[in-house]
Design a protein around this motif. Structure first.
Motif, PDB file in Angstrom:
ATOM      1  N   LEU A 109     -12.058 -23.755  21.580  1.00  0.00           N
ATOM      2  CA  LEU A 109     -13.370 -23.158  21.801  1.00  0.00           C
ATOM      3  C   LEU A 109     -13.681 -23.062  23.291  1.00  0.00           C
ATOM      4  O   LEU A 109     -14.210 -22.044  23.771  1.00  0.00           O
ATOM      5  N   ARG A 110     -13.357 -24.112  24.027  1.00  0.00           N
ATOM      6  CA  ARG A 110     -13.567 -24.085  25.473  1.00  0.00           C
ATOM      7  C   ARG A 110     -12.720 -23.006  26.132  1.00  0.00           C
ATOM      8  O   ARG A 110     -13.165 -22.335  27.080  1.00  0.00           O
ATOM      9  N   ASP A 113     -14.310 -19.690  25.502  1.00  0.00           N
ATOM     10  CA  ASP A 113     -15.527 -19.542  26.307  1.00  0.00           C
ATOM     11  C   ASP A 113     -15.219 -19.090  27.732  1.00  0.00           C
ATOM     12  O   ASP A 113     -16.057 -18.445  28.385  1.00  0.00           O
ATOM     13  N   ARG A 114     -14.041 -19.429  28.243  1.00  0.00           N
ATOM     14  CA  ARG A 114     -13.710 -19.004  29.612  1.00  0.00           C
ATOM     15  C   ARG A 114     -12.862 -17.729  29.624  1.00  0.00           C
ATOM     16  O   ARG A 114     -12.312 -17.348  30.666  1.00  0.00           O
ATOM     17  N   HIS A 140     -16.798 -16.285  17.068  1.00  0.00           N
ATOM     18  CA  HIS A 140     -16.676 -16.179  18.523  1.00  0.00           C
ATOM     19  C   HIS A 140     -15.953 -14.874  18.849  1.00  0.00           C
ATOM     20  O   HIS A 140     -14.947 -14.543  18.225  1.00  0.00           O
ATOM     21  N   ARG A 259     -20.356 -26.454  17.689  1.00  0.00           N
ATOM     22  CA  ARG A 259     -20.344 -26.912  19.080  1.00  0.00           C
ATOM     23  C   ARG A 259     -21.007 -28.279  19.207  1.00  0.00           C
ATOM     24  O   ARG A 259     -20.519 -29.155  19.938  1.00  0.00           O
TER      25      ARG A 259
END
Length: 524
Positions: A109-110, A113-114, A140, A259
């Motif tokens: 997930l991180r 996100d980037r 996502h 999250r």
């Protein structure tokens, strides 16, 4: 009575045909958009910059490293995801919703996100019951999840049971592949699924397992296999399985809840070694920049069954392309030694004869598998048990892993060990590491994946692992005493000899004795 049974059988056959046809039409409508691995670059990501100079010096060679330590296996997956700058492609039979499984989801997930594109492919047999969390991740914009050979009925035990019965010929075929691919530069292929028991974090039983860390052309081969599955008719986007169904909460709310649970995970596991490992960012680079030894060879090939192996129609199952045809030459061409490791070992008459024939011409053949006390699948052990005397009579050296009571690296004591490594080493030079068990299910039903290599240095590492795993403090050695099966434990002086399966209770032994009579070997 006979007429009624025949009518019932005919009705069931018609319903099964209808169910298979209906699912086929559904799958055609539900296929995801075609997708391929993103192209690598010279210096776009950290992994590009670390590896591109080394690979330029060895354009036709792949680098490999044997990963037999469970904590390191977790760390390399987590740290490679943390360093990802372009893409993460994952293909797994099992992904548990436990501590290590959630820690790795947090890294995915991180990464998304980037700006990293994440594709996840899971087998449905172990994904059911997790649809809400999977859908949340899939919401996502940079994460997509697809399911291999899924059931259409996601809710309700009885509806799922009926579908499983009617589509048994299809749903019995599963994707057993395991691959972790980052930036098209690094891949981890082998026997480990994702879950606490594969990383020494489970309280009861932890698996003894092995992967190969890969760089170079072998990574592209793993990516090509992933794409073939991703774009196949056997794989359906998780979203397509829920079209027209009302979600309990908006997707944004569901993802926010995921999250929140992942953010709280740090407090739950406290100072565990798994979190500590994620602060050691130099460990991954130590492998990749040469501080930890990579073996380089031009004869490393990532191999897999095709996704069509799961097709319900026999005409679509082109067995000449199956993985077993890449592995059999390793055995048939052995001249000196063949060391086989298979946790679920059901050789059948043909393989038992082949191994005995190799012994007869001077090849030393040794097999390591689970003892009855160590195995996590007693039914498979029953299938194996009927071949022990045949193998020993043919001169095969047979070892069974003990239930080792060892100190765990996490926080709550000790646990038993169970073998999960699937590997071969032949003539000190060639070998295999992957997901393929030497049993009928791997050969005929599941799709499997692994790495075939010709590299004396890697073979030496794998041979050392085999010898360590078959040492007297780790395994029992089986032998025949006037035709009677015996187990030797040489850690005692004189060696202790067992006349029945060691450390296994009377009820477990009795159950396996009964199971041996079941005519289900083809399903094991």
């Amino acid at each position: 009575m006979l007429v009624k049974l025949l009518l019932f059988a005919a009705l069931f056959a018609l319903l099964s045909i209808a169910a298979l046809y209906s699912y086929g039409r559904f799958a055609e409508r539900s296929l995801g958009a075609p997708g391929t691995a993103l192209p690598v670059a010279a210096d776009a990501t950290l992994l590009d910059r670390v590896l591109a100079p080394q690979l330029a010096q060895r354009p036709q060679q792949s680098g490999t490293a044997l990963i037999d330590d469970n904590l390191e296996a977790f760390a390399l997956r987590a740290l490679s995801a943390r360093e990802a700058g372009r893409s993460i492609d994952l293909q797994y039979y099992i992904w548990h919703n436990d501590v290590t499984g959630r820690l790795l989801v947090r890294e995915l997930l991180r990464a998304a996100d980037r700006g990293v594109r994440v594709r996840v492919m899971l087998d449905d047999i172990n994904a059911r019951g997790q649809d809400a969390a999977i859908l949340a991740l899939d919401s996502h914009p940079l994460i997509e999840v697809r399911i291999f050979n899924p059931g259409r009925n996601r809710d309700g035990i009885w509806r799922r049971a009926v579908e499983m019965a009617l589509r048994a010929v299809s749903l019995n075929r599963r994707m057993h592949n395991k691959a972790w691919i980052v930036d098209g530069r690094v891949a981890i292929v082998g026997g480990r699924n994702i879950g606490d028991e594969y990383f020494d974090a489970a309280e009861q039983v932890n698996f003894q397992d092995a992967d190969l860390l890969l760089v170079g052309p072998a990574v592209q081969q793993a990516s090509d296999i992933f794409d073939r599955f991703w774009n196949s008719r056997a794989v359906i986007p998780i979203r397509a399985l829920h079209v027209g169904k009302n979600a309990d909460a908006p997707e944004a709310v569901q993802l926010h809840a995921v999250r929140a649970r992942l953010a709280a995970l740090g407090g739950e596991v406290g100072a565990s070694p798994y979190l500590q490992k994620l602060t050691d960012t130099g460990q991954l680079q130590a492998h990749l920049d040469g501080r930890l030894r990579l073996h380089w060879s031009g004869q490393v090939q990532v191999v897999s069954d095709p996704p069509e192996k799961a097709a319900p129609v026999a005409g679509l199952q082109r067995s000449e392309h199956w993985l077993m045809h890449s592995l059999l030459p390793l055995l048939t061409q052995a001249h000196e030694e063949a060391l086989l490791t298979s946790p679920y070992f059901v050789p059948g008459a043909a393989l038992s004869t082949l191994l005995g024939d190799k012994v007869a011409v001077g090849v030393k053949v040794s097999v390591l598998t689970n003892s009855l006390a160590a195995t996590d699948v007693a039914l498979v052990h029953a299938g194996y048990a009927r071949y022990r005397e045949v193998l020993l009579g043919g001169g095969v050296d047979l070892f069974e892993l003990k239930t080792l009571h060892r100190k765990r690296i996490s926080l709550t004591g000790s646990s038993r060990a169970s073998l999960h490594t699937k590997a071969m080493v032949v003539d000190h030079a060639r070998g295999f590491v992957g997901s393929f068990n030497l049993d009928p299910r791997s050969a005929q039903l599941n799709t499997e994946m692994g790495v075939v290599f010709h590299d004396p240095a890697l073979a030496a590492d794998l041979r050392t692992l085999f010898l360590r795993s078959t040492a007297s403090d780790t395994s029992y050695r089986l032998f025949l005493d006037d035709g009677a099966l015996r187990w030797s434990d040489a850690t005692e002086e004189p060696a202790k000899v067992w006349t029945h399966d060691p450390e296994a209770g009377v009820w477990r032994r009795a159950l396996v004795s009964l199971m041996r009579w079941l005519p289900i070997e083809s399903q094991l």
